[in-house]
Enzyme design. Structure first.
Site, PDB file in Angstrom:
ATOM      1  N   ASP A 102      -8.652 -27.340  -5.468  1.00 36.22           N
ATOM      2  CA  ASP A 102      -8.525 -28.409  -4.474  1.00 36.22           C
ATOM      3  C   ASP A 102      -7.508 -29.409  -5.029  1.00 36.22           C
ATOM      4  O   ASP A 102      -7.734 -30.019  -6.068  1.00 36.22           O
ATOM      5  CB  ASP A 102      -9.884 -29.077  -4.254  1.00 36.22           C
ATOM      6  CG  ASP A 102      -9.849 -30.214  -3.244  1.00 36.22           C
ATOM      7  OD1 ASP A 102      -8.767 -30.807  -3.034  1.00 36.22           O
ATOM      8  OD2 ASP A 102     -10.903 -30.550  -2.685  1.00 36.22           O
TER       9      ASP A 102
ATOM     10  N   LYS B 298      -2.839 -38.115   1.955  1.00 41.61           N
ATOM     11  CA  LYS B 298      -2.955 -39.025   0.818  1.00 41.61           C
ATOM     12  C   LYS B 298      -1.563 -39.276   0.233  1.00 41.61           C
ATOM     13  O   LYS B 298      -0.727 -39.922   0.859  1.00 41.61           O
ATOM     14  CB  LYS B 298      -3.920 -38.451  -0.217  1.00 41.61           C
ATOM     15  CG  LYS B 298      -5.350 -38.247   0.297  1.00 41.61           C
ATOM     16  CD  LYS B 298      -6.259 -37.757  -0.795  1.00 41.61           C
ATOM     17  CE  LYS B 298      -7.605 -37.264  -0.282  1.00 41.61           C
ATOM     18  NZ  LYS B 298      -8.383 -38.283   0.433  1.00 41.61           N
TER      19      LYS B 298
ATOM     20  N   ARG C  70     -12.008 -48.165  -6.915  1.00 43.59           N
ATOM     21  CA  ARG C  70     -11.011 -47.119  -7.104  1.00 43.59           C
ATOM     22  C   ARG C  70      -9.635 -47.621  -6.676  1.00 43.59           C
ATOM     23  O   ARG C  70      -9.486 -48.214  -5.601  1.00 43.59           O
ATOM     24  CB  ARG C  70     -11.412 -45.891  -6.278  1.00 43.59           C
ATOM     25  CG  ARG C  70     -10.707 -44.619  -6.649  1.00 43.59           C
ATOM     26  CD  ARG C  70     -11.244 -43.453  -5.839  1.00 43.59           C
ATOM     27  NE  ARG C  70     -10.907 -43.575  -4.429  1.00 43.59           N
ATOM     28  CZ  ARG C  70     -10.650 -42.545  -3.626  1.00 43.59           C
ATOM     29  NH1 ARG C  70     -10.699 -41.319  -4.094  1.00 43.59           N
ATOM     30  NH2 ARG C  70     -10.356 -42.735  -2.350  1.00 43.59           N
TER      31      ARG C  70
END
Length: 417
Positions: free
Chosen positions: A204, A228, A376
């Site tokens: 992944d 992303k 994060r």
């Protein structure tokens, strides 16, 4: 004493990829450290979508499937994306979602290893990976999932795998970069270890593609999203890589019309297409390919070695600054300190991580929160500056020092964290 802001500005002046920032839409006053969740839009994205709607759809109507190349978008876009993961033409197809790509990859791997009944998974991977495998096991019957122990304590993945690999393992599904902590695994070494045990390796790449050099040329399968670091836009189609050695035999369980050898023959039974096309499933979402291809126009000009070098510098600087500026406030680094073991993100844990992140976002620094306690921060090197890193760490220190996060409005969880 940490680096000064003036020194950070000087680093920006000498940055070899600084000019790419001009290719993206970034609101004034925003430091966007969420490229590992949703990348910033390319400025060319709007024009690409407009052209698709007005000229292709509006001007050609249904002829767009032939004249505008809509039907082949999964293949042509896959060939453009392939170099970013170390693949070649005819090895990558773009379409559907990462969740669907996981089902395709795992079901194909099980078909290639019919005498083996175990799938190795990692509980630290993004939940959809495990959820989709669970559903697949229930649907097929007769298979089991063997979980790895949590690796966030820095334990070597190879050591953990050696205790899990056996002659009953069909395939291993792992994330190259951990979505919470940014721990980066050695894909080459792990792939070799898995294949030496007779199993197939599925990676992944959601948190690595577009952030670093990726080479899947020895892996059996790989999947990933494009919204992303690759900046394809919200809901952008995912990708799947299939090694050429498997393409003639691999068959997945989602036998959709677009993967048929002759879709317009309208045969009553499924007959898989040759090559990578058999890993397509359904009608391509044409409008979603437009911004992704606009982003790939940018990526074709990028030197990934320069991207990775800047990623290492940005994340290392952020760790240094946060640990100096925020030392009294209870933040704990959960990402590897060694940049070789780190992706392009940094995580800090704090028991009040969620309201802290909400307060930080309201002050122009956008990160995100991952349960149970991780703040994060993702660093997209094409548009994040060293001065942004300095300002983000200083703003985080201010939020903690002045306890802005205690505001009642930040205690209520939003649907998307």
């Amino acid at each position: 004493m940490a680096i000064s802001r003036a020194e950070c500005v000087a680093l920006d002046v000498d940055d070899p990829v600084k000019h790419f920032r001009d290719d993206f839409v970034l609101p004034d006053g925003t430091i966007y450290l969420v490229g590992n969740s949703l990348g910033a839009p390319p400025k060319a994205a709007l024009a690409a979508v407009t052209r698709t709607v007005e000229e292709e759809w509006g001007g050609r109507l249904v002829s767009g499937w032939n004249v505008s190349g809509w039907f082949d978008l999964p293949l042509t876009t896959g060939d453009r994306l392939a170099p970013l993961i170390g693949a070649g033409p005819g090895q990558v197809v773009v379409g559907e979602t990462t969740s669907i790509a996981i089902v395709k990859a795992v079901s194909a791997a099980l078909g290639l290893r019919r005498d083996r009944r175990v799938i190795i998974s990692d509980l630290a991977s993004f939940p959809t990976d495990r959820y989709m495998v669970e559903g697949l096991v229930k649907a097929l019957g007769g298979y089991e999932i063997r979980d790895l122990r949590d690796l966030r304590d820095g334990e070597d993945l190879g050591d953990v795998l050696s205790g899990a690999l056996a002659d009953d393992v069909a395939c291993v599904l792992l994330s190259q970069v951990d979505y919470r902590t940014g721990v980066r695994h050695d894909a080459d070494a792990v792939t070799a270890q898995v294949q030496a045990a007779g199993a197939l390796m599925i990676w992944d790449l959601c948190h690595s593609a577009g952030a670093m050099q990726v080479d899947m040329s020895e892996a059996d399968f790989a999947v990933g999203c494009t919204y992303k670091y690759l900046n394809g836009g919200p809901g952008a189609p995912a990708f799947i890589y299939v090694h050429p050695r498997h393409q003639a035999e691999a068959e997945h369980m989602l036998t959709g019309w677009h993967g048929h050898a002759a879709p317009f023959a309208f045969e009553p039974g499924f007959r898989p297409a040759d090559g990578i096309r058999r890993f397509t499933v359904s009608t391509p979402h044409v409008l979603s390919y437009a911004p992704l291809n606009a982003a790939l126009d940018i990526w074709e000009r990028v030197d990934m070695a320069e991207v990775r070098a800047k990623s290492v510098a940005l994340t290392s600087l952020f760790i240094e600054l946060v640990e100096e500026f925020c030392a009294p406030y209870g933040l704990t680094l959960v990402s590897p300190r060694d940049p070789g073991r780190r992706g392009s993100q940094v995580g800090f844990s704090h028991p009040d991580g969620y309201p802290i992140m909400r307060a930080l976002i309201d002050r122009g620094v956008h990160g995100d929160f991952r349960a149970p306690d991780v703040l994060r921060f993702g660093f997209a090197p094409l548009y994040i500056r060293f001065a942004d890193v300095y300002d983000a760490a200083a703003t985080l220190a201010e939020v903690l020092e002045k306890e802005h996060w205690r505001d009642e409005r930040y205690q209520r969880r939003l649907a998307v964290t």
